[in-house]
Design an enzyme around this catalytic site. Structure first.
Site: not given
Ligand code: FAD
Length: 381
Positions: A126, A128, A133, A157, A246, A342, A368
């Site tokens: 999902m 990119e 988010s 990711f 999930e 610890h 999420g």
């Molecule tokens: C180890 C790992 C495994 C993962 N595995 C997968 C996978 O298998 N498949 C997949 O598709 N994705 C995967 N992910 C991705 C993960 O779901 C995303 O990193 C996550 O959804 C957050 O998106 P982002 O990193 O773009 O952060 P952003 O969306 O850029 O968010 C950055 C910050 O802004 C905050 N924020 C954003 N929008 C809002 C809002 N409207 N209101 C308040 N706060 C907001 C967020 O809470 C966060 O604190 C993985 C990530 C990690 C680290």
């Protein structure tokens, strides 16, 4: 709490737990250091997990699953957490549930049995680089061309990215449609697929045993028959529905991790001495542990209720958001307290609590972020 047992527990589940526990101790635990260094599990691990019944435990036997319910998935998730083994069989289950719920009979027969055996590893793509988010803003497109879709874009990711043979891709089949309406889920069989490329395993701060990768789709052709669901544009709704599963799984892992952290830390606090007495004789340590134990019990009862509701088909997205948000906040806070109790040893990699601290952090981020989940809960008020 010592005499509390989850109400969904049965003799059959107890036996299943025992076999999963033995398998993890004998087969996967000794390999954790190797997996950590190579940033992914061995390919054979997937087949071994399949042989043992670790994969797709809650998929009907007719499709190559274990024929159980979410309780079986909960047992696997709990045992992985209790053993301190990082292995993303949960993502395999997530992908299988997309196929089980939205797939055609032909799709289910083609992919699920191979996934149950661990011959085919699943990933869900999902996120990119510019949309996590804000899933509605994904840029990956799937353009219809005759009997194919042509997928272009990149994902980041992605768990199981290195080993994945089957990637469930969120893509815009109608880039002009407003917001979420143009998104569809398309399954790509990626082995030797022209234009598909996997980046190196990303350098994370924890969960090094799991391959988390970037995926690149450069005009990749996938049969149009690989669309999930009867029509284009259902992808966003499908993701929101499946995220309940999930999020519950993450919450189950969070509670099991808290329970393990507490067991380890209580033992340590009874052994370690300072100022001529054990740590647990200090009121601060005793109260910190008492508070955490209380929260662990509240969490356990809440999660057991969520599991029962999930099995009964009554688990709503808001409760799923509450479960993931609250348990993972507790997990990070309690594991951090356990590190503190610890002392310096809590900061040493060889101590399991240090590893748990590093591995726990991401629980508040993926599936999420907890802020997005608070939004979701907030909208329902
Ligand atoms: C180890 C790992 C495994 C993962 N595995 C997968 C996978 O298998 N498949 C997949 O598709 N994705 C995967 N992910 C991705 C993960 O779901 C995303 O990193 C996550 O959804 C957050 O998106 P982002 O990193 O773009 O952060 P952003 O969306 O850029 O968010 C950055 C910050 O802004 C905050 N924020 C954003 N929008 C809002 C809002 N409207 N209101 C308040 N706060 C907001 C967020 O809470 C966060 O604190 C993985 C990530 C990690 C680290």
């Amino acid at each position: 709490m010592s005499n509390y047992e989850s109400p969904w527990m049965t003799d059959e589940l107890r036996m299943f737990r025992k076999s999963v526990r033995e398998f993890l101790q004998e087969e996967f635990l000794p390999l954790q250091v190797k997996w950590r260094e190579q940033h992914r599990p061995d390919a054979e691990a997937w087949k071994k997990a399949g042989e043992t019944g670790l994969l797709l435990p809650d998929v009907p036997e007719g499709y190559g699953g274990g024929g159980g319910t979410f309780a079986h998935q909960a047992v696997v998730t709990e045992e992985l957490a209790q053993a301190g083994v990082n292995f993303a069989s949960g993502v395999q289950s997530i992908v299988s549930h997309y196929i089980l719920t939205y797939g055609s009979e032909a799709q289910k027969k083609k992919w699920l049995p191979a996934m149950g055996l661990g011959e085919l590893v699943g990933a869900i793509a999902m996120t990119e680089p510019s949309a996590g988010s804000d899933l509605q803003s994904i840029k990956t497109t799937a353009r219809r061309d005759g009997n194919d879709y042509i997928i272009s874009g990149s994902k980041t990711f992605i768990t199981n990215g290195w080993h994945a043979g089957l990637v469930c891709v969120a893509a815009k089949t109608d880039p002009k449609a407003a917001g979420f309406r143009g998104i569809s889920m398309i399954v790509a069989e990626v082995k030797d697929l022209k234009g598909y490329r996997v980046g190196n395993s990303l350098e994370k701060i924890g969960m090094h045993e799991i391959d988390t990768c970037e995926l690149f789709f450069d005009d990749v052709r996938v049969p149009a028959a690989n669309l999930l669901g009867n029509a284009e544009g259902a992808g966003f709704t499908q993701m929101m529905e499946q995220l309940r599963y999930e999020r519950l799984m993450i919450a189950v892992g969070a509670i099991a991790t808290i329970e393990r952290a507490l067991a380890i830390t209580i033992k340590y606090a009874k052994e370690r001495k300072a100022f001529g007495q054990t740590l647990i004789e200090f009121q601060n340590a005793r109260f910190k542990l008492a508070q955490a134990k209380t929260e662990a019990h509240i969490g356990r009862v809440f999660i057991d209720n969520c599991i029962a509701r999930f099995i009964a088909g009554q688990f709503d997205p808001v409760t799923a958001a509450m479960a993931k948000y609250w348990t993972t906040e507790c997990q990070c806070r309690i594991v951090d307290e356990c590190v503190q109790l610890h002392g310096g040893y809590g900061y040493m990699s060889e101590y399991p609590i240090a590893q748990m601290w590093l591995d726990s952090r991401v629980q508040r981020i993926y599936a999420g972020t907890n802020e997005i989940l608070e939004e979701l809960i907030g909208w329902s008020l």
